[in-house]
Design a protein around this motif. Structure first.
Motif, PDB file in Angstrom:
ATOM      1  N   LEU A  39       0.838  -1.204   0.000  1.00 18.70           N
ATOM      2  CA  LEU A  39       0.000   0.000   0.000  1.00 18.70           C
ATOM      3  C   LEU A  39       0.867   1.245   0.000  1.00 18.70           C
ATOM      4  CD1 LEU A  39      -2.568  -0.972   2.794  1.00 18.70           C
ATOM      5  CD2 LEU A  39      -2.964  -0.990   0.330  1.00 18.70           C
ATOM      6  N   GLU A  40       0.428   2.246  -0.739  1.00 18.60           N
ATOM      7  CA  GLU A  40       1.022   3.569  -0.668  1.00 18.60           C
ATOM      8  C   GLU A  40       0.505   4.218   0.630  1.00 18.60           C
ATOM      9  OE1 GLU A  40       3.010   4.839  -3.258  1.00 18.60           O
ATOM     10  OE2 GLU A  40       2.830   2.885  -4.233  1.00 18.60           O
ATOM     11  N   LYS A  41       1.241   5.180   1.157  1.00 20.56           N
ATOM     12  CA  LYS A  41       0.811   5.843   2.397  1.00 20.56           C
ATOM     13  C   LYS A  41      -0.592   6.434   2.271  1.00 20.56           C
ATOM     14  CE  LYS A  41       5.315   7.024   4.232  1.00 20.56           C
ATOM     15  NZ  LYS A  41       6.287   8.074   4.553  1.00 20.56           N
ATOM     16  N   ASN A  42      -0.862   7.077   1.128  1.00 19.47           N
ATOM     17  CA  ASN A  42      -2.192   7.679   0.950  1.00 19.47           C
ATOM     18  C   ASN A  42      -3.285   6.614   0.869  1.00 19.47           C
ATOM     19  OD1 ASN A  42      -1.269   6.937  -1.726  1.00 19.47           O
ATOM     20  ND2 ASN A  42      -2.889   8.219  -2.566  1.00 19.47           N
ATOM     21  N   GLU A  43      -2.968   5.434   0.330  1.00 12.52           N
ATOM     22  CA  GLU A  43      -3.952   4.352   0.268  1.00 12.52           C
ATOM     23  C   GLU A  43      -4.265   3.831   1.670  1.00 12.52           C
ATOM     24  OE1 GLU A  43      -2.851   2.547  -4.127  1.00 12.52           O
ATOM     25  OE2 GLU A  43      -1.796   1.750  -2.376  1.00 12.52           O
ATOM     26  N   ALA A  44      -3.216   3.671   2.496  1.00 14.58           N
ATOM     27  CA  ALA A  44      -3.415   3.232   3.882  1.00 14.58           C
ATOM     28  C   ALA A  44      -4.296   4.236   4.620  1.00 14.58           C
ATOM     29  CB  ALA A  44      -2.067   3.064   4.577  1.00 14.58           C
ATOM     30  N   TYR A  45      -4.063   5.509   4.392  1.00 11.20           N
ATOM     31  CA  TYR A  45      -4.858   6.569   5.026  1.00 11.20           C
ATOM     32  C   TYR A  45      -6.324   6.477   4.590  1.00 11.20           C
ATOM     33  CZ  TYR A  45      -6.602  11.218   6.202  1.00 11.20           C
ATOM     34  OH  TYR A  45      -7.355  12.248   6.696  1.00 11.20           O
ATOM     35  N   ILE A  46      -6.552   6.295   3.284  1.00  7.99           N
ATOM     36  CA  ILE A  46      -7.921   6.198   2.759  1.00  7.99           C
ATOM     37  C   ILE A  46      -8.632   4.981   3.347  1.00  7.99           C
ATOM     38  CG2 ILE A  46      -9.291   5.758   0.670  1.00  7.99           C
ATOM     39  CD1 ILE A  46      -7.144   7.480  -0.836  1.00  7.99           C
ATOM     40  N   ILE A  47      -7.934   3.861   3.414  1.00  7.29           N
ATOM     41  CA  ILE A  47      -8.518   2.641   3.982  1.00  7.29           C
ATOM     42  C   ILE A  47      -8.854   2.860   5.456  1.00  7.29           C
ATOM     43  CG2 ILE A  47      -8.019   0.242   4.633  1.00  7.29           C
ATOM     44  CD1 ILE A  47      -6.438   0.076   1.930  1.00  7.29           C
ATOM     45  N   GLU A  48      -7.923   3.449   6.189  1.00  8.30           N
ATOM     46  CA  GLU A  48      -8.132   3.725   7.613  1.00  8.30           C
ATOM     47  C   GLU A  48      -9.366   4.603   7.829  1.00  8.30           C
ATOM     48  OE1 GLU A  48      -7.473   3.373  11.542  1.00  8.30           O
ATOM     49  OE2 GLU A  48      -5.910   2.644  10.193  1.00  8.30           O
ATOM     50  N   LYS A  49      -9.459   5.682   7.085  1.00  2.41           N
ATOM     51  CA  LYS A  49     -10.551   6.649   7.267  1.00  2.41           C
ATOM     52  C   LYS A  49     -11.894   6.168   6.717  1.00  2.41           C
ATOM     53  CE  LYS A  49      -8.181   9.718   9.365  1.00  2.41           C
ATOM     54  NZ  LYS A  49      -8.309   9.796  10.808  1.00  2.41           N
ATOM     55  N   ASN A  50     -11.865   5.227   5.782  1.00  2.00           N
ATOM     56  CA  ASN A  50     -13.093   4.794   5.109  1.00  2.00           C
ATOM     57  C   ASN A  50     -13.409   3.321   5.317  1.00  2.00           C
ATOM     58  OD1 ASN A  50     -13.928   7.226   3.282  1.00  2.00           O
ATOM     59  ND2 ASN A  50     -11.712   7.049   3.096  1.00  2.00           N
ATOM     60  N   PHE A  51     -12.838   2.733   6.353  1.00  2.00           N
ATOM     61  CA  PHE A  51     -12.995   1.291   6.545  1.00  2.00           C
ATOM     62  C   PHE A  51     -14.459   0.863   6.626  1.00  2.00           C
ATOM     63  CE2 PHE A  51     -13.339  -2.533   9.156  1.00  2.00           C
ATOM     64  CZ  PHE A  51     -12.704  -3.417   8.300  1.00  2.00           C
ATOM     65  N   LYS A  52     -15.297   1.644   7.258  1.00  2.00           N
ATOM     66  CA  LYS A  52     -16.717   1.278   7.400  1.00  2.00           C
ATOM     67  C   LYS A  52     -17.386   1.122   6.036  1.00  2.00           C
ATOM     68  CE  LYS A  52     -17.308   0.914  11.807  1.00  2.00           C
ATOM     69  NZ  LYS A  52     -17.455  -0.425  12.343  1.00  2.00           N
ATOM     70  N   LYS A  53     -16.868   1.808   5.019  1.00  2.00           N
ATOM     71  CA  LYS A  53     -17.417   1.688   3.667  1.00  2.00           C
ATOM     72  C   LYS A  53     -16.943   0.417   2.969  1.00  2.00           C
ATOM     73  CE  LYS A  53     -17.702   6.685   3.108  1.00  2.00           C
ATOM     74  NZ  LYS A  53     -17.182   7.852   2.397  1.00  2.00           N
ATOM     75  N   TYR A  72      -3.946  -2.214   8.135  1.00  2.00           N
ATOM     76  CA  TYR A  72      -2.725  -2.447   7.360  1.00  2.00           C
ATOM     77  C   TYR A  72      -1.618  -2.738   8.362  1.00  2.00           C
ATOM     78  CZ  TYR A  72      -2.185   2.482   8.563  1.00  2.00           C
ATOM     79  OH  TYR A  72      -2.119   3.666   9.242  1.00  2.00           O
ATOM     80  N   ILE A  73      -0.534  -3.316   7.857  1.00  2.00           N
ATOM     81  CA  ILE A  73       0.607  -3.652   8.706  1.00  2.00           C
ATOM     82  C   ILE A  73       1.887  -3.160   8.031  1.00  2.00           C
ATOM     83  CG2 ILE A  73      -0.523  -5.668   9.747  1.00  2.00           C
ATOM     84  CD1 ILE A  73       1.121  -7.435   7.789  1.00  2.00           C
ATOM     85  N   LYS A  76       8.986  -6.087   7.542  1.00  2.00           N
ATOM     86  CA  LYS A  76      10.272  -5.900   8.234  1.00  2.00           C
ATOM     87  C   LYS A  76      11.090  -4.744   7.662  1.00  2.00           C
ATOM     88  CE  LYS A  76      12.412  -9.727   5.695  1.00  2.00           C
ATOM     89  NZ  LYS A  76      13.072  -9.194   4.618  1.00  2.00           N
ATOM     90  N   ASP A  77      10.793  -4.334   6.431  1.00  3.99           N
ATOM     91  CA  ASP A  77      11.509  -3.215   5.811  1.00  3.99           C
ATOM     92  C   ASP A  77      10.775  -1.886   5.984  1.00  3.99           C
ATOM     93  OD1 ASP A  77      13.547  -4.937   4.837  1.00  3.99           O
ATOM     94  OD2 ASP A  77      12.263  -5.484   3.143  1.00  3.99           O
ATOM     95  N   GLY A  78       9.662  -1.913   6.697  1.00  2.00           N
ATOM     96  CA  GLY A  78       8.902  -0.688   6.925  1.00  2.00           C
ATOM     97  C   GLY A  78       7.896  -0.353   5.839  1.00  2.00           C
ATOM     98  N   ASN A  79       7.688  -1.282   4.889  1.00  2.00           N
ATOM     99  CA  ASN A  79       6.691  -1.072   3.833  1.00  2.00           C
ATOM    100  C   ASN A  79       5.307  -1.387   4.378  1.00  2.00           C
ATOM    101  OD1 ASN A  79       8.653  -0.515   1.748  1.00  2.00           O
ATOM    102  ND2 ASN A  79       9.147  -2.694   1.836  1.00  2.00           N
ATOM    103  N   ILE A  80       4.309  -0.668   3.894  1.00  5.63           N
ATOM    104  CA  ILE A  80       2.927  -0.881   4.330  1.00  5.63           C
ATOM    105  C   ILE A  80       2.277  -1.919   3.421  1.00  5.63           C
ATOM    106  CG2 ILE A  80       0.719   0.239   4.809  1.00  5.63           C
ATOM    107  CD1 ILE A  80       2.255   2.941   4.752  1.00  5.63           C
ATOM    108  N   GLU A  81       1.548  -2.851   4.032  1.00  3.26           N
ATOM    109  CA  GLU A  81       0.837  -3.850   3.232  1.00  3.26           C
ATOM    110  C   GLU A  81      -0.436  -4.290   3.941  1.00  3.26           C
ATOM    111  OE1 GLU A  81       3.072  -8.016   4.251  1.00  3.26           O
ATOM    112  OE2 GLU A  81       4.092  -6.706   2.827  1.00  3.26           O
ATOM    113  N   THR A  82      -1.281  -4.994   3.201  1.00 11.08           N
ATOM    114  CA  THR A  82      -2.528  -5.494   3.773  1.00 11.08           C
ATOM    115  C   THR A  82      -2.230  -6.733   4.614  1.00 11.08           C
ATOM    116  OG1 THR A  82      -3.020  -6.887   1.848  1.00 11.08           O
ATOM    117  CG2 THR A  82      -3.905  -4.644   1.832  1.00 11.08           C
ATOM    118  N   PRO A  83      -2.949  -6.910   5.727  1.00 13.59           N
ATOM    119  CA  PRO A  83      -2.793  -8.144   6.504  1.00 13.59           C
ATOM    120  C   PRO A  83      -3.357  -9.334   5.729  1.00 13.59           C
ATOM    121  CG  PRO A  83      -3.924  -6.428   7.774  1.00 13.59           C
ATOM    122  CD  PRO A  83      -3.855  -5.961   6.353  1.00 13.59           C
ATOM    123  N   LEU A  84      -3.007 -10.520   6.186  1.00 10.30           N
ATOM    124  CA  LEU A  84      -3.472 -11.752   5.549  1.00 10.30           C
ATOM    125  C   LEU A  84      -4.336 -12.559   6.499  1.00 10.30           C
ATOM    126  CD1 LEU A  84      -0.166 -12.968   3.835  1.00 10.30           C
ATOM    127  CD2 LEU A  84      -2.054 -11.712   2.787  1.00 10.30           C
TER     128      LEU A  84
END
Length: 190
Positions: A39-53, A72-73, A76-84
């Motif tokens: 995930l890009e930082k802005n995508e993580a933000y959008i998911i966080e703010k709009n999760f109910k949708k 999102y998680i 180990k390299d600090g990249n953002i990704e979706t949980p599994l």
């Protein structure tokens, strides 16, 4: 390899054909592998703010994982990704009645309740983009679960870069894509 601006692009994206064949693979790329979608930082933000949708489009099991691990998680390299879920499927997988899978984020987008189409890394797939200090690498990720997509792309004579046109424009812009088309024409003439 060839260069467009500050990108180094593999000729594989021009020389290979591809057309997603969901009826054959049933969306296996959403449930196979050992990592979530980047995930890009802005995508993580959008998911966080709009999760109910997004929540109505995902499984109850995925909701539990999200409650435990987050929307999102960080790897180990600090990249953002979706949980599994169960170490395999993306928590944002949407299961269709016919047994196929697609993206719950994209379903929310298609229903007009979310402004994010889907994570860029998924939208670009099977192209992978990697940022280095002085350039960005654009490569084709070959995966056996996409063999039906390769066959269909070959049958339709659909180059990989055309299959992901919208995503490439989303990532690099229209001028970059037009340059890619020019390079493709030159390569195909040789």
């Amino acid at each position: 390899m060839f260069r467009i601006g500050k990108t180094l692009v593999s000729e594989d994206i021009i020389e290979n054909n591809f057309q997603c064949n969901i009826s054959a693979c049933r969306g296996a790329c959403c449930i196979e592998g050992d990592r979530g979608a980047t995930l890009e930082k802005n995508e993580a933000y959008i998911i966080e703010k709009n999760f109910k949708k997004i929540e109505p489009y995902i499984s109850k099991e995925a909701e539990k994982i999200i409650q435990e691990k987050g929307k999102y998680i960080y790897d180990k390299d600090g990249n953002i990704e979706t949980p599994l879920v169960k170490g395999k499927e993306c928590v944002y997988v949407h299961y269709n009645l016919n047994g196929s899978m697609d993206c719950g984020i994209e379903k929310a987008y298609n229903d007009g309740v979310l402004g994010l189409k889907k994570p860029l890394s998924c939208h670009l797939y099977p192209i992978r983009v990697k940022q280095y200090s002085s350039f960005t690498a654009v490569n084709y990720h070959k995966w056996n679960i996409c063999s039906d997509a390769c066959s269909l792309g070959k049958e339709l004579k659909k180059p990989l870069y055309e299959f992901v046109k919208e995503a490439l424009i989303r990532r690099f812009g229209n001028l970059w894509y037009l340059e890619l088309e020019k390079v493709s024409k030159k390569i195909k003439k040789v």
